[in-house]
Design a protein around this motif. Structure first.
Motif, PDB file in Angstrom:
ATOM      1  N   VAL A   1       0.838  -1.201   0.000  1.00  0.00           N
ATOM      2  CA  VAL A   1       0.000   0.000   0.000  1.00  0.00           C
ATOM      3  C   VAL A   1       0.870   1.247   0.000  1.00  0.00           C
ATOM      4  O   VAL A   1       1.854   1.328   0.736  1.00  0.00           O
ATOM      5  CB  VAL A   1      -0.908   0.066   1.258  1.00  0.00           C
ATOM      6  N   ILE A   2       0.479   2.203  -0.822  1.00  0.00           N
ATOM      7  CA  ILE A   2       1.026   3.557  -0.720  1.00  0.00           C
ATOM      8  C   ILE A   2      -0.021   4.354   0.039  1.00  0.00           C
ATOM      9  O   ILE A   2      -1.166   4.470  -0.414  1.00  0.00           O
ATOM     10  CB  ILE A   2       1.276   4.190  -2.100  1.00  0.00           C
TER      11      ILE A   2
ATOM     12  N   GLU B   1      -2.800  -5.419 -10.202  1.00  0.00           N
ATOM     13  CA  GLU B   1      -2.931  -6.872 -10.355  1.00  0.00           C
ATOM     14  C   GLU B   1      -1.842  -7.627  -9.582  1.00  0.00           C
ATOM     15  O   GLU B   1      -2.011  -8.805  -9.278  1.00  0.00           O
ATOM     16  CB  GLU B   1      -2.888  -7.273 -11.838  1.00  0.00           C
ATOM     17  N   ARG B   2      -0.751  -6.941  -9.272  1.00  0.00           N
ATOM     18  CA  ARG B   2       0.346  -7.566  -8.515  1.00  0.00           C
ATOM     19  C   ARG B   2       0.212  -7.306  -7.016  1.00  0.00           C
ATOM     20  O   ARG B   2       1.085  -7.676  -6.239  1.00  0.00           O
ATOM     21  CB  ARG B   2       1.692  -7.068  -9.034  1.00  0.00           C
ATOM     22  N   GLY B   3      -0.892  -6.657  -6.626  1.00  0.00           N
ATOM     23  CA  GLY B   3      -1.155  -6.487  -5.198  1.00  0.00           C
ATOM     24  C   GLY B   3      -0.896  -5.118  -4.625  1.00  0.00           C
ATOM     25  O   GLY B   3      -0.688  -4.982  -3.424  1.00  0.00           O
TER      26      GLY B   3
ATOM     27  N   VAL C   1       4.002   0.613   2.399  1.00  0.00           N
ATOM     28  CA  VAL C   1       3.728  -0.429   3.378  1.00  0.00           C
ATOM     29  C   VAL C   1       3.791  -1.778   2.665  1.00  0.00           C
ATOM     30  O   VAL C   1       3.245  -1.925   1.558  1.00  0.00           O
ATOM     31  CB  VAL C   1       2.328  -0.210   4.002  1.00  0.00           C
ATOM     32  N   ASP C   2       4.461  -2.751   3.286  1.00  0.00           N
ATOM     33  CA  ASP C   2       4.596  -4.066   2.646  1.00  0.00           C
ATOM     34  C   ASP C   2       3.338  -4.919   2.838  1.00  0.00           C
ATOM     35  O   ASP C   2       2.374  -4.496   3.490  1.00  0.00           O
ATOM     36  CB  ASP C   2       5.871  -4.776   3.117  1.00  0.00           C
ATOM     37  N   LYS C   3       3.368  -6.123   2.278  1.00  0.00           N
ATOM     38  CA  LYS C   3       2.197  -7.002   2.289  1.00  0.00           C
ATOM     39  C   LYS C   3       1.892  -7.585   3.662  1.00  0.00           C
ATOM     40  O   LYS C   3       0.883  -8.244   3.842  1.00  0.00           O
ATOM     41  CB  LYS C   3       2.371  -8.133   1.261  1.00  0.00           C
TER      42      LYS C   3
ATOM     43  N   LEU D   1       8.791  -0.390  -5.564  1.00  0.00           N
ATOM     44  CA  LEU D   1       7.582  -1.187  -5.798  1.00  0.00           C
ATOM     45  C   LEU D   1       7.917  -2.512  -6.474  1.00  0.00           C
ATOM     46  O   LEU D   1       7.395  -3.561  -6.096  1.00  0.00           O
ATOM     47  CB  LEU D   1       6.573  -0.411  -6.644  1.00  0.00           C
ATOM     48  N   GLU D   2       8.787  -2.454  -7.455  1.00  0.00           N
ATOM     49  CA  GLU D   2       9.202  -3.683  -8.159  1.00  0.00           C
ATOM     50  C   GLU D   2       9.819  -4.673  -7.177  1.00  0.00           C
ATOM     51  O   GLU D   2       9.508  -5.863  -7.204  1.00  0.00           O
ATOM     52  CB  GLU D   2      10.207  -3.362  -9.275  1.00  0.00           C
ATOM     53  N   LYS D   3      10.688  -4.163  -6.323  1.00  0.00           N
ATOM     54  CA  LYS D   3      11.352  -5.021  -5.337  1.00  0.00           C
ATOM     55  C   LYS D   3      10.322  -5.598  -4.352  1.00  0.00           C
ATOM     56  O   LYS D   3      10.351  -6.783  -4.035  1.00  0.00           O
ATOM     57  CB  LYS D   3      12.418  -4.202  -4.593  1.00  0.00           C
ATOM     58  N   LEU D   4       9.390  -4.772  -3.925  1.00  0.00           N
ATOM     59  CA  LEU D   4       8.394  -5.168  -2.942  1.00  0.00           C
ATOM     60  C   LEU D   4       7.381  -6.167  -3.510  1.00  0.00           C
ATOM     61  O   LEU D   4       6.984  -7.113  -2.844  1.00  0.00           O
ATOM     62  CB  LEU D   4       7.662  -3.923  -2.426  1.00  0.00           C
ATOM     63  N   LEU D   5       6.989  -5.967  -4.757  1.00  0.00           N
ATOM     64  CA  LEU D   5       5.951  -6.802  -5.354  1.00  0.00           C
ATOM     65  C   LEU D   5       6.510  -8.041  -6.054  1.00  0.00           C
ATOM     66  O   LEU D   5       5.757  -8.905  -6.483  1.00  0.00           O
ATOM     67  CB  LEU D   5       5.117  -5.975  -6.328  1.00  0.00           C
ATOM     68  N   GLY D   6       7.837  -8.109  -6.173  1.00  0.00           N
ATOM     69  CA  GLY D   6       8.491  -9.289  -6.730  1.00  0.00           C
ATOM     70  C   GLY D   6       8.310  -9.473  -8.212  1.00  0.00           C
ATOM     71  O   GLY D   6       7.563  -8.878  -8.902  1.00  0.00           O
TER      72      GLY D   6
END
Length: 164
Positions: free
Chosen positions: A31-32, A59-61, A136-138, A159-164
């Motif tokens: 979440v942002i 779509e990636r969360g 904020v992470d998942k 975001l790329e790093k966080l969402l994988g």
């Protein structure tokens, strides 16, 4: 409660339509969280960059939780209905919009008190201006704070790093 157990999920906020919303709706999502204003010099840049980010990563969360605030130069004077219309019509952008809140001072929303405590700012933990952004992470932990002047597009690497 250990620091690692403290998450955004323990908080509630009123959405733009007046409904009570638990932040646990963001479980398993990144979440942002951002304080927004309709009449700020940073409004156009932030909304026009946040929309494609949400479109790209939803779509990636990814979710975006936008909290209108009128504490900085009176730049969010409108009521919730007008704020929602402004964001939806002018930017064709539909983040999770919440009711107007204070982010600083004795009436600061508890969620923002938590965010500031978790990731303090330069020159103090208080929110300096509109469009301070928290990532904020998942698992509901605050992992990074961005200055109001940070372009949302410059958050994409994180975001790329966080969402994988």
């Amino acid at each position: 409660m250990a620091a690692k157990d403290k998450t955004i999920y323990q908080f509630h906020a009123k959405d733009i339509d007046g409904n009570d919303v638990s932040m646990d709706k963001y479980k398993d999502k990144a979440v942002i969280i951002v304080n927004v204003a309709s009449e700020c010099g940073l409004t156009n840049k932030n909304y026009t960059q946040l929309k494609p980010i949400l479109d790209k990563y939803k779509e990636r969360g990814l979710a975006i939780a936008a909290f209108p605030c009128n504490q900085f130069g009176g730049q969010e004077p409108s009521c919730e209905i007008d704020i929602k219309d402004f964001v939806n019509k002018k930017y064709q952008f539909e983040p999770d919009l919440y009711a107007k809140i204070d982010v600083n001072g004795k009436d600061a929303h508890p969620l923002f008190e938590f965010l500031k405590k978790e990731k303090g700012g330069t020159l103090g933990d208080f929110i300096k201006w509109n469009f301070t952004k928290f990532l904020v992470d998942k698992e509901g932990h605050v992992i990074k704070r961005y200055a109001p002047t940070t372009d949302p597009k410059d958050m994409e690497k994180d975001l790329e790093k966080l969402l994988g």
